[in-house]
Design an enzyme around this catalytic site. Structure first.
Site, PDB file in Angstrom:
ATOM      1  N   HIS A 101      -1.156  18.450 -11.466  1.00  0.00           N
ATOM      2  CA  HIS A 101      -1.901  18.187 -12.692  1.00  0.00           C
ATOM      3  C   HIS A 101      -3.033  19.178 -12.921  1.00  0.00           C
ATOM      4  O   HIS A 101      -3.552  19.300 -14.025  1.00  0.00           O
ATOM      5  CB  HIS A 101      -2.465  16.765 -12.681  1.00  0.00           C
ATOM      6  CG  HIS A 101      -2.527  16.149 -14.039  1.00  0.00           C
ATOM      7  ND1 HIS A 101      -3.134  16.753 -15.108  1.00  0.00           N
ATOM      8  CD2 HIS A 101      -2.044  14.988 -14.523  1.00  0.00           C
ATOM      9  CE1 HIS A 101      -3.048  15.990 -16.176  1.00  0.00           C
ATOM     10  NE2 HIS A 101      -2.382  14.901 -15.851  1.00  0.00           N
ATOM     11  N   ASP A 297      15.340  20.341 -27.383  1.00  0.00           N
ATOM     12  CA  ASP A 297      16.793  20.513 -27.492  1.00  0.00           C
ATOM     13  C   ASP A 297      17.200  21.852 -26.881  1.00  0.00           C
ATOM     14  O   ASP A 297      16.833  22.906 -27.376  1.00  0.00           O
ATOM     15  CB  ASP A 297      17.198  20.444 -28.965  1.00  0.00           C
ATOM     16  CG  ASP A 297      18.706  20.566 -29.175  1.00  0.00           C
ATOM     17  OD1 ASP A 297      19.450  20.675 -28.181  1.00  0.00           O
ATOM     18  OD2 ASP A 297      19.128  20.563 -30.345  1.00  0.00           O
TER      19      ASP A 297
END
Length: 362
Positions: A101, A297
């Protein structure tokens, strides 16, 4: 991968604690690389991509581990990112990502995914470059040096030292994960399973890129988030008949006050951090509906399911835009008791910067 050209790999560099002048840094040098693993799996693809309760353990083999931290000369180098592609024969594939993180927030990770998927879908970086979405690496945010010291010594979090190793998911676990979809036409009451008269609060991360003065580019690479924290409230009130409305009102007011403060994440940084890590339970959230995660996508259409595996670390919940409609929200939780299969929401403190973020597209 060509995607990595504008996103050079690097490592987190940690220096010995006694040398307080050397702060942790993210460093890229020639020869740095990212671990990419390809494996095959015989788990039930349709079961994994469902919304019903499923054993958390099943997902762990699908997300990659970060490499071990190693000592180099007088510092420690910690890998920050890894990828795993898993093949389900005659069914599909999953793409698992794990990042430390300290590397970035959700916005940066989403920008990376859009770049990768654009290049994969079109076979060229022409569309990605035309979108003017190149990462912005300049450190343009100025903040007090006292904030550095506070972040490195957050109360209740063990100091990162030369023996540090990234955390990892631990099996076996008695938890299952499930997902609900909250539509605009649906009203549900979210109640935690704690019947005691405890104090609780809600902590929400706020993206400050467009809210700083002057604004930071949306493609700013790194972490540019601050916390919006509600006042504490008794759990019995939240569990009551009007608990959901009360929680929504508290959160809305806290968020409004946070957003009114230009550079609030800097000016009020010390107060926010100290408040966020007070020993009071709080419901933390991973993800944001703003990222439209199902729009990623690679050329095969929308993913069938997205899972935030890292909520297993700190018992938070995940929130993302729904696959079917950006106006609807998917809420994921792993706090489901195997014996009853009855979902409930657990409260936990805000995670720290040493945790991992594991996400999975199937």
């Amino acid at each position: 991968m060509d995607t990595l050209l504008p996103y050079p790999p690097g490592n987190l560099i940690l220096f010995p604690e006694p040398n307080g002048e050397r702060k942790p840094e993210i460093r890229h040098v020639e020869g740095d690389s990212v671990s990419v693993t390809f494996v095959e799996c015989d788990l039930d693809f349709n079961d994994l991509t469902g919304y019903h309760p499923r054993n958390c353990d099943m997902f762990y083999p699908l997300v990659p581990l970060l490499g071990r931290a190693t000592k180099v000369s007088d510092y420690l180098t910690v890998p920050l990112f890894s990828v795993q592609v898993t093949l389900f024969p005659n069914s599909g594939i999953s793409i698992g990502l794990t990042n430390h993180h300290s590397l970035c927030d959700a916005s940066t990770r989403y920008n990376f995914l859009k770049a990768w998927s654009s290049i994969a879908k079109h076979g060229t970086d022409e569309f990605f470059l035309a979108s003017k979405s190149l990462p912005f690496y300049e450190r343009v945010i100025t903040y007090p040096s006292s904030l550095d010291e506070l972040c490195l010594n957050i109360p209740g979090i063990p100091a990162i030292n030369m023996e540090y190793q990234p955390p990892h998911l631990v099996s076996p676990t008695d938890k299952v994960r499930a997902t609900i979809v909250l539509t605009q036409d649906t009203s549900i009451g979210l109640r935690n399973g704690n019947g005691d008269d405890d104090l609780e609060r809600f902590v929400c991360a706020v993206d400050w890129r467009s809210r700083l003065d002057p604004p930071v580019p949306q493609t700013y690479f790194g972490n540019c988030v601050g916390a919006s924290i509600t006042p504490t409230i008794k759990s019995t009130i939240l569990a009551g008949e009007n608990g959901f409305l009360t929680a929504a009102e508290l959160f809305g007011k806290a968020l409004s006050e946070t957003l009114k403060k230009k550079n609030g994440v800097i000016e009020d940084g010390e107060t926010l951090i100290k408040t966020a890590f007070m020993p009071i339970p709080g419901l933390s959230v991973s993800g944001t509906p703003r990222t439209k995660i199902y729009d990623v996508d690679f050329g095969w259409g929308k993913p069938k399911k997205h899972e935030t595996i890292s909520i297993d670390y700190n018992s938070s919940i995940s929130v993302n835009a729904s696959k079917e409609s950006h106006a609807d929200i998917e809420i994921g939780s792993t706090n489901v008791d195997l014996s009853t299969r009855s979902p409930f929401f657990f409260v936990s403190d805000l995670g720290n910067s040493s945790r991992l973020v594991d996400v999975l597209w199937i």
